[in-house]
Design a protein around this motif. Structure first.
Motif, PDB file in Angstrom:
ATOM      1  N   PRO A   1       0.598  -1.409  -0.005  1.00 55.13           N
ATOM      2  CA  PRO A   1       0.031   0.055  -0.100  1.00 55.13           C
ATOM      3  C   PRO A   1       0.665   1.457  -0.009  1.00 55.13           C
ATOM      4  O   PRO A   1       1.932   1.250   0.443  1.00 55.13           O
ATOM      5  CB  PRO A   1      -0.665  -0.306   1.242  1.00 55.13           C
ATOM      6  N   ASN A   2       0.319   2.233  -0.553  1.00 54.28           N
ATOM      7  CA  ASN A   2       0.810   3.910  -0.571  1.00 54.28           C
ATOM      8  C   ASN A   2       1.618   3.822  -1.505  1.00 54.28           C
ATOM      9  O   ASN A   2       2.905   4.592  -1.012  1.00 54.28           O
ATOM     10  CB  ASN A   2       1.210   4.188   1.036  1.00 54.28           C
ATOM     11  N   SER A   3       1.923   3.290  -2.527  1.00 54.82           N
ATOM     12  CA  SER A   3       2.702   3.526  -3.572  1.00 54.82           C
ATOM     13  C   SER A   3       4.072   2.871  -3.348  1.00 54.82           C
ATOM     14  O   SER A   3       5.132   3.360  -3.694  1.00 54.82           O
ATOM     15  CB  SER A   3       2.662   4.944  -4.085  1.00 54.82           C
ATOM     16  N   LYS A   4       4.552   2.059  -2.562  1.00 53.90           N
ATOM     17  CA  LYS A   4       5.366   1.495  -1.840  1.00 53.90           C
ATOM     18  C   LYS A   4       5.483  -0.121  -2.515  1.00 53.90           C
ATOM     19  O   LYS A   4       4.553  -0.656  -2.977  1.00 53.90           O
ATOM     20  CB  LYS A   4       5.473   1.353  -0.267  1.00 53.90           C
ATOM     21  N   THR A   5       6.834  -0.393  -2.346  1.00 59.21           N
ATOM     22  CA  THR A   5       7.075  -1.771  -2.712  1.00 59.21           C
ATOM     23  C   THR A   5       7.939  -2.699  -1.898  1.00 59.21           C
ATOM     24  O   THR A   5       8.649  -2.015  -1.040  1.00 59.21           O
ATOM     25  CB  THR A   5       7.986  -1.853  -3.963  1.00 59.21           C
ATOM     26  N   ASP A   6       7.521  -3.998  -1.717  1.00 59.74           N
ATOM     27  CA  ASP A   6       8.687  -4.831  -1.211  1.00 59.74           C
ATOM     28  C   ASP A   6       9.594  -5.026  -2.363  1.00 59.74           C
ATOM     29  O   ASP A   6       9.296  -6.078  -3.428  1.00 59.74           O
ATOM     30  CB  ASP A   6       7.960  -6.163  -0.759  1.00 59.74           C
ATOM     31  N   ALA A   7      10.932  -4.657  -2.350  1.00 58.64           N
ATOM     32  CA  ALA A   7      11.857  -4.883  -3.385  1.00 58.64           C
ATOM     33  C   ALA A   7      12.966  -5.916  -2.750  1.00 58.64           C
ATOM     34  O   ALA A   7      13.773  -5.590  -2.276  1.00 58.64           O
ATOM     35  CB  ALA A   7      12.692  -3.521  -3.682  1.00 58.64           C
ATOM     36  N   ASN A   8      12.806  -6.989  -3.614  1.00 55.68           N
ATOM     37  CA  ASN A   8      13.626  -8.063  -3.323  1.00 55.68           C
ATOM     38  C   ASN A   8      14.946  -8.336  -4.421  1.00 55.68           C
ATOM     39  O   ASN A   8      14.778  -7.628  -5.289  1.00 55.68           O
ATOM     40  CB  ASN A   8      12.937  -9.425  -3.161  1.00 55.68           C
ATOM     41  N   ASN A   9      15.544  -9.306  -4.103  1.00 52.98           N
ATOM     42  CA  ASN A   9      16.620  -9.787  -5.209  1.00 52.98           C
ATOM     43  C   ASN A   9      15.934  -9.933  -6.575  1.00 52.98           C
ATOM     44  O   ASN A   9      14.820 -10.614  -6.506  1.00 52.98           O
ATOM     45  CB  ASN A   9      17.447 -10.852  -4.676  1.00 52.98           C
ATOM     46  N   GLN A  10      16.352  -9.737  -7.547  1.00 48.80           N
ATOM     47  CA  GLN A  10      15.753 -10.038  -8.859  1.00 48.80           C
ATOM     48  C   GLN A  10      16.080 -11.361  -9.389  1.00 48.80           C
ATOM     49  O   GLN A  10      17.455 -11.488  -9.937  1.00 48.80           O
ATOM     50  CB  GLN A  10      16.030  -8.674  -9.952  1.00 48.80           C
ATOM     51  N   HIS A  11      15.594 -12.386  -9.452  1.00 44.09           N
ATOM     52  CA  HIS A  11      15.546 -13.797  -9.732  1.00 44.09           C
ATOM     53  C   HIS A  11      16.231 -13.780 -11.227  1.00 44.09           C
ATOM     54  O   HIS A  11      16.804 -14.977 -11.486  1.00 44.09           O
ATOM     55  CB  HIS A  11      14.751 -14.892  -9.557  1.00 44.09           C
TER      56      HIS A  11
END
Length: 620
Positions: free
Chosen positions: A316-326
């Motif tokens: 929510p609120n224009s955010k992300t869970d940014a993880n490693n890019q597989h």
């Protein structure tokens, strides 16, 4: 006389200090597994103290892991589902039930780090009289920091990082809820680090392995064992909302050479997806020409801008869970350098955490600013920055490293891939009668080595499918220490652990550990001798799921019946079909399981009525 009074006062002070630091449970680690253990025990009237090394509780969900890792959402319930429902309630109450935030929270499974922190604190606050939370308490994994007698831990010593004073805590039962397994190791519980070879347990993905993401194993795969530890990273909370975005600055120890291989990856479109099996050098040359003309990548499986270096899921609120890019050869994971972490001291870990932070910020800065990258790639990457309303006291950066795997202990049950993979096509994995939770996630491991010339992907980066499985009590129980439970650094192989290590499962195992500890105290037994029926009965009262059925969820009035009979083997399929008429084959099978002939004919009653009769019969 004055001397006697003095020594008496010292004695009374020491006694009082000891009494203040005596609890039913001492829990080392304030991550979700430790939190649910304390709450579950509090519900059974037990006192506990959570000793957390950092200034904050909540572990990874409070540090960027906002896109919950669970493949079948209702497979794991109990306190985990309570947490999820409270997340959703927060967004409904704060923004309204028809708001974008409620839609983006995905029924409570997607959330902002600050909201996870808020909800965890609210859950703990409801049991203030039973749960003490102490932050900035460091346990150093050394046998000198605990006292043992007759295979029981008597007390442990931790460093108060605020006062630099060593404090002592005693309890009836101790829980290791650290991601590293520091307490269990200090108690000399045998553990493993590294990868088992395929020949040990015949697990898919075991040992040294290279495979396209979503594709087959490839050249270089040997399946041999080694001491490699899968990579760690930070789960970043990024946003493209200009009013809440803070621009990433070049870190002090920036090293451009670490990132230059990304330049060719961007121009050629090279990635690690299975699509690359069909990609030719001519296709990559054509992609370069298109990019030079100002177009984005056209190569199959490739992504553009910030997505090239991080895999983002919206919260929510224009955010992300940014993880490693597989899909990437270079991303926010930093393989190899983390190998010492599981057994290293905190001085080393803190240095690595800072190194990883600077590496991560440097990678983002490179993607957004390096002149050799295409300008339209950089422009796209620059749309994203750290969310300025998260981690305000830490430069908007997560406070905790994502320790995907530390020590793995050797407990009463050693969990391997075979425990999570169906025994035959369409069927369940093995069902354990002493299950403490159902769970579901892929066999999932991140890389152990940085990119190597000529390899199609990073060594050890893999995913294999599973089905909803049961988790036996023995995975959290050591073989020898009588009053120690291990709900986070559980017992399993590298591949087996790779599915158990998700926060929903850790929360469920923490809940089970809190209940098991309480039962052990009430019945005055060793944790390995806890009555499984008592443990499971309380788990069901706390709305846990022990075996998953698609058509019977915790709100069903027959849920407890189905759980009990399912674990006894009466309902092997994925659906219980309670209201269906009982057929002849089912009567035959249930008669064999019950050990007596059931006096009922096909179609004369429903499955639920016959199950209820058998269940009552088995009680007597």
């Amino acid at each position: 006389m004055k001397q006697i009074v003095y020594f008496l006062l010292i004695f009374l002070f020491s006694f009082n200090l000891s009494a203040q630091n005596k609890y039913d449970l001492v829990i080392v680690g304030g991550n979700p597994g430790g939190i649910t253990a304390a709450i579950a025990a509090a519900r059974m009237g037990k006192s506990s103290v959570i000793l957390e090394r950092t200034a904050y509780i909540g572990g990874l969900p409070a540090n960027g892991l906002g896109a919950t890792d669970i493949a079948t959402r209702m497979a794991t319930t109990g306190l985990f589902l309570e947490f999820v429902n409270r997340i959703k309630d927060h967004y409904v109450q704060t923004y309204g039930k028809d708001s974008q935030q409620v839609k983006d929270c995905s029924d409570g499974y997607h959330f902002e780090p600050s909201v996870a922190t808020k909800v965890f604190n609210e859950m703990l606050d409801e049991y203030k009289s039973k749960i003490t939370v102490l932050t900035m308490r460091q346990f150093d994994s050394d046998p000198v920091n605990l006292d043992m007698y007759n295979d029981r831990i008597q007390c442990i010593r931790v460093l108060n990082r605020l006062t630099n004073v060593v404090e002592e805590y005693s309890a009836s039962v101790f829980l290791d809820a650290t991601y590293e397994g520091d307490l269990g190791a200090a108690a000399n519980v045998p553990f493993r680090i590294g990868r088992e070879g395929k020949d040990e347990f015949n697990e898919p993905g075991a040992g040294k392995i290279y495979k396209f993401w979503g594709g087959p194993e490839a050249q270089g795969t040997t399946f041999q064992p080694d001491n490699a530890v899968q990579a760690y990273n930070y789960r970043l909370c990024l946003t493209n909302n200009p009013s809440n975005k803070t621009t990433v600055q070049k870190p002090a120890n920036y090293n451009r050479s670490e990132y230059v291989s990304l330049i060719e990856d961007v121009f050629t479109g090279r990635n690690t997806q299975v699509d690359m099996m069909q990609v030719t050098s001519e296709m990559m040359d054509k992609n370069r020409m298109l990019i030079l003309k100002g177009q984005p990548t056209q190569l199959p499986g490739d992504v553009w801008g910030i997505h090239k270096i991080t895999n983002m899921v919206s919260v929510p609120n224009s955010k992300t869970d940014a993880n490693n890019q597989h899909r990437a050869f270079i991303s926010t994971d930093l393989p190899e350098e983390n190998w010492p972490w599981p057994t290293a001291n905190w001085e080393w870990r803190d240095r690595y955490a800072q190194r990883l932070k600077e590496y991560t910020l440097g990678l983002i800065w490179f993607a957004q600013n390096d002149a050799e990258l295409p300008s339209h790639f950089r422009k796209e990457a620059l749309k994203w920055g750290l969310a300025k309303d998260e981690y305000a006291d830490n430069g908007n950066f997560p406070r905790q490293v994502y320790v995907r795997e530390g020590r793995r202990f050797e407990g009463l049950h050693f969990f391997t891939a075979k425990d999570a993979v169906p025994v035959s096509a369409g069927s369940r994995p093995p069902v354990y009668a002493n299950s403490i939770t159902a769970s579901h996630y892929a066999l999932d491991s991140h890389a152990v080595l940085k990119r190597e010339k000529g390899r199609i992907h990073l060594d050890g980066f893999l995913s294999y499918p599973t089905a909803v499985y049961t988790v036996p009590y023995g995975v959290i129980v050591p073989k020898s220490v009588d009053n120690l439970l291990l709900p986070v650094p559980v017992s399993g192989s590298h591949i087996g652990f790779s599915t158990l290590r998700m926060e929903p499962c850790w929360m469920a195992m923490g809940q089970a550990a809190g209940i098991a500890a309480s039962v052990a105290i009430d019945k005055d037994v060793k944790v390995r001798n806890v009555d499984i029926n008592l443990l499971q009965t309380e788990l069901l009262q706390q709305h846990a799921t022990l075996i998953y059925y698609k058509d019977v969820l915790p709100d069903n009035p027959h849920f407890a019946l189905v759980q009990a009979m399912g674990l006894r083997g009466y309902l092997p399929d994925w659906e219980a079909r309670l209201n269906d008429p009982v057929d002849a084959e089912t009567i035959k099978q249930w008669s064999l399981l019950a050990g007596r002939k059931l006096s009922v004919g096909a179609g004369e009653t429903t499955r639920v009525k016959l199950l209820t009769e058998i269940f009552e019969m088995l009680k007597h």
